[in-house]
Design an enzyme around this catalytic site. Structure first.
Site, PDB file in Angstrom:
ATOM      1  N   GLU A  41       0.854  -1.182   0.000  1.00 53.17           N
ATOM      2  CA  GLU A  41       0.000   0.000   0.000  1.00 53.17           C
ATOM      3  C   GLU A  41       0.889   1.230   0.000  1.00 53.17           C
ATOM      4  O   GLU A  41       1.818   1.335   0.794  1.00 53.17           O
ATOM      5  CB  GLU A  41      -0.928   0.001   1.208  1.00 53.17           C
ATOM      6  CG  GLU A  41      -1.698   1.294   1.431  1.00 53.17           C
ATOM      7  CD  GLU A  41      -2.506   1.741   0.234  1.00 53.17           C
ATOM      8  OE1 GLU A  41      -2.472   2.946  -0.096  1.00 53.17           O
ATOM      9  OE2 GLU A  41      -3.175   0.879  -0.396  1.00 53.17           O
TER      10      GLU A  41
ATOM     11  N   HIS B  33     -45.434  -0.111  10.662  1.00 53.85           N
ATOM     12  CA  HIS B  33     -45.938   1.270  10.750  1.00 53.85           C
ATOM     13  C   HIS B  33     -45.542   1.855  12.096  1.00 53.85           C
ATOM     14  O   HIS B  33     -45.631   1.175  13.114  1.00 53.85           O
ATOM     15  CB  HIS B  33     -47.452   1.275  10.608  1.00 53.85           C
ATOM     16  CG  HIS B  33     -48.092   2.601  10.880  1.00 53.85           C
ATOM     17  ND1 HIS B  33     -48.121   3.614   9.937  1.00 53.85           N
ATOM     18  CD2 HIS B  33     -48.706   3.096  11.996  1.00 53.85           C
ATOM     19  CE1 HIS B  33     -48.740   4.664  10.450  1.00 53.85           C
ATOM     20  NE2 HIS B  33     -49.105   4.370  11.706  1.00 53.85           N
TER      21      HIS B  33
ATOM     22  N   GLY C 299      -5.863   0.982   4.954  1.00 55.01           N
ATOM     23  CA  GLY C 299      -7.302   0.784   4.898  1.00 55.01           C
ATOM     24  C   GLY C 299      -7.938   1.231   3.605  1.00 55.01           C
ATOM     25  O   GLY C 299      -9.098   0.944   3.346  1.00 55.01           O
ATOM     26  N   GLY C 300      -7.188   1.975   2.774  1.00 55.50           N
ATOM     27  CA  GLY C 300      -7.701   2.376   1.473  1.00 55.50           C
ATOM     28  C   GLY C 300      -8.319   3.766   1.456  1.00 55.50           C
ATOM     29  O   GLY C 300      -8.425   4.456   2.475  1.00 55.50           O
ATOM     30  N   THR C 301      -8.734   4.168   0.268  1.00 58.93           N
ATOM     31  CA  THR C 301      -9.277   5.505   0.046  1.00 58.93           C
ATOM     32  C   THR C 301     -10.546   5.750   0.842  1.00 58.93           C
ATOM     33  O   THR C 301     -10.724   6.822   1.435  1.00 58.93           O
ATOM     34  CB  THR C 301      -9.564   5.701  -1.460  1.00 58.93           C
ATOM     35  OG1 THR C 301      -8.334   5.638  -2.175  1.00 58.93           O
ATOM     36  CG2 THR C 301     -10.220   7.037  -1.725  1.00 58.93           C
ATOM     37  N   CYS C 302     -11.449   4.778   0.882  1.00 61.82           N
ATOM     38  CA  CYS C 302     -12.747   4.976   1.529  1.00 61.82           C
ATOM     39  C   CYS C 302     -12.585   5.438   2.965  1.00 61.82           C
ATOM     40  O   CYS C 302     -13.180   6.426   3.396  1.00 61.82           O
ATOM     41  CB  CYS C 302     -13.560   3.681   1.476  1.00 61.82           C
ATOM     42  SG  CYS C 302     -15.089   3.747   2.432  1.00 61.82           S
TER      43      CYS C 302
END
Length: 467
Positions: free
Chosen positions: A37, A446, A42-45
């Site tokens: 990486e 409801h 953890g990445g872009t997100c």
């Protein structure tokens, strides 16, 4: 003497949702795994996209709730105000916690996690320059490219010198501008326009096409535009930028338009799409072909043009959503373990996090008609839903597109409170092949927003399902 590659079962280049999930899964299964990486654990997100932006969206929505508290019978002592320091702490605590959790997950999985920059030097082989300046050469029996995308900046005169914001740099939240210009009225542009307007910034949204959210039906895009205007956004469609200029010492920034006029603000956010991270990967050395737009070319099994090299997520041209990348992981895992899985025909929903949110799945009305379907359209205002009345949040419209011959639901656009949650029910009905009458006649709790699905499909009448 050439480097002798380290051989592993799986080499993952890029730790986005698909890549990191596959790396951890296969490492736990006993495979030897190296995942590289470049800069975002953890990445872009987690770091600069979904998680921080949606954290701030919730802050903006909290402002709405606070301002309208008196409607719900709650009196506040003072006018709610945005604290920039508190906003930053909120965002960074969410992001930091998830990054720390991923460090632990990566270690516990047993994978070899490397922070560094990878470049292909041979088939299935990369040379990694690590963050501490060292190098490693690694060859995978199978390789997955999951390098992601970065914000695209248009080639406009002056834009490179004008210190503009992108969807990533804006998240540093160094200041709340008095006036924010946004170039681009797609999902990202609309989300930030809504957010900053609710924070109290004057926002001017500049969109080249004739409507915001150009992929949506005109009536839905129009409803979103009306909401933005009500929030104080100056929405200008059909306008194209020709140049950008920033005054010295980080003074005001101006955007010149095609008609010769200009608009000026404190900051400019460029929200004109994203570019795949492929230019510096050396993919030609791996025998991996790219599309004309620079994405990795894959088939519906996520295979590239090179044997045992796969691609997933944004860089592979998948829908640019984390949940699509997660599904890519599941497809890759199946295909790498002797099963067979494909992206063909998958149904990918998404939510645009304006306030209130727009949730979408399947075909728009325009797409359905273009595909040759005979359609009927169900539509209700959100104000008709009992739950919306109890929470005094009646803004929005729900729309569904149904095949008139088969009664199958072809798609839906839900604009309103909690729409992102309700759309899953529509998606599952579509996946199950249920006719609209089944959803119409279901006994739904409801008062909930989901109960609105009864009302929505009731507009199509009482006809039984066609045999």
């Amino acid at each position: 003497m050439a480097d002798v590659p380290e051989d592993v079962d799986l080499l993952v280049v890029g730790g986005g949702k698909a890549g990191k999930s596959l790396a951890m899964d296969r490492a736990k299964a006993g495979w030897s795994v190296v995942m590289v990486e470049r800069d975002k654990i953890g990445g872009t997100c987690i770091n600069v996209a979904c998680i921080p932006t949606k954290s701030l969206v919730e802050s903006a929505r909290t402002m709405v709730v606070a301002r309208d508290a008196d409607v719900m019978g709650v009196e506040l002592d003072s006018e709610p105000m945005v604290s920039l320091a508190a906003l930053r702490r909120h965002k960074e605590s969410v992001v930091g916690g998830m990054v720390d959790a991923h460090r632990t997950l990566f270690t516990d999985s047993g994978m070899d996690f490397v922070m560094g920059t990878a470049r292909f030097v041979a088939p299935r082989t990369v040379r990694i320059t690590t963050q501490d300046g060292g190098t490693r050469t690694v060859r995978g029996k199978d390789v997955v490219v999951n390098a992601g995308t970065t914000p695209a900046v248009p080639d406009l005169p002056g834009v490179a010198e004008s210190e503009v914001w992108t969807s990533e740099t804006i998240l540093r939240l160094e200041r709340l501008p008095r006036t924010l210009l946004i170039l681009g009225g797609g999902y990202v542009g609309c989300e930030f326009a809504s957010m900053f307007a609710l924070f109290g910034t004057r926002v001017v949204l500049l969109q080249g096409s004739g409507q915001v959210l150009p992929r949506e039906d005109a009536d839905i895009a129009g409803a979103v535009s009306e909401i933005l205007v009500d929030q104080g956004v100056d929405v200008r469609t059909g306008v194209r930028a020709t140049a950008v200029r920033r005054e010295p010492s980080h003074g005001p920034v101006s955007v010149t338009l095609e008609d010769g006029s200009s608009v000026t603000g404190d900051e400019l956010l460029v929200a004109t799409g994203r570019t795949p991270v492929t230019a510096d990967l050396g993919l030609d050395a791996a025998g991996v072909e790219l599309t004309a737009r620079g994405f990795v070319q894959v088939d519906d099994h996520l295979r590239t043009s090179a044997e045992h090299v796969w691609a997933a997520g944004d860089v592979a041209g998948s829908p640019q959503f984390t949940h699509a990348s997660w599904n890519d992981f599941r497809i890759l895992r199946a295909n790498l373990t002797g099963r067979d899985a494909s992206t063909a025909g998958r149904l990918v929903p998404y939510t645009v996090f304006v306030t209130p949110e727009l949730a979408r799945v399947g075909l728009t009305e325009a797409e359905a008609r273009a595909a040759g379907h005979q359609v009927t359209v169900a539509k209700i205002p959100v104000s008709a839903i009992p739950r919306a009345k109890t929470i005094h949040d009646r803004i929005g419209v729900w729309k569904a597109v149904v095949d008139a011959e088969t009664d199958q639901i072809l798609g839906a656009a839900l604009l309103g409170h909690n729409a992102g949650e309700v759309i899953s029910a529509v998606q599952l009905a579509m996946l199950g092949g249920l006719p609209y009458q089944t959803v119409r006649d279901a006994v739904l709790t409801h008062p909930t927003m989901a109960e609105g699905l009864n009302l929505l499909f009731d507009t199509l009448g009482d006809e039984p399902h066609h045999p």
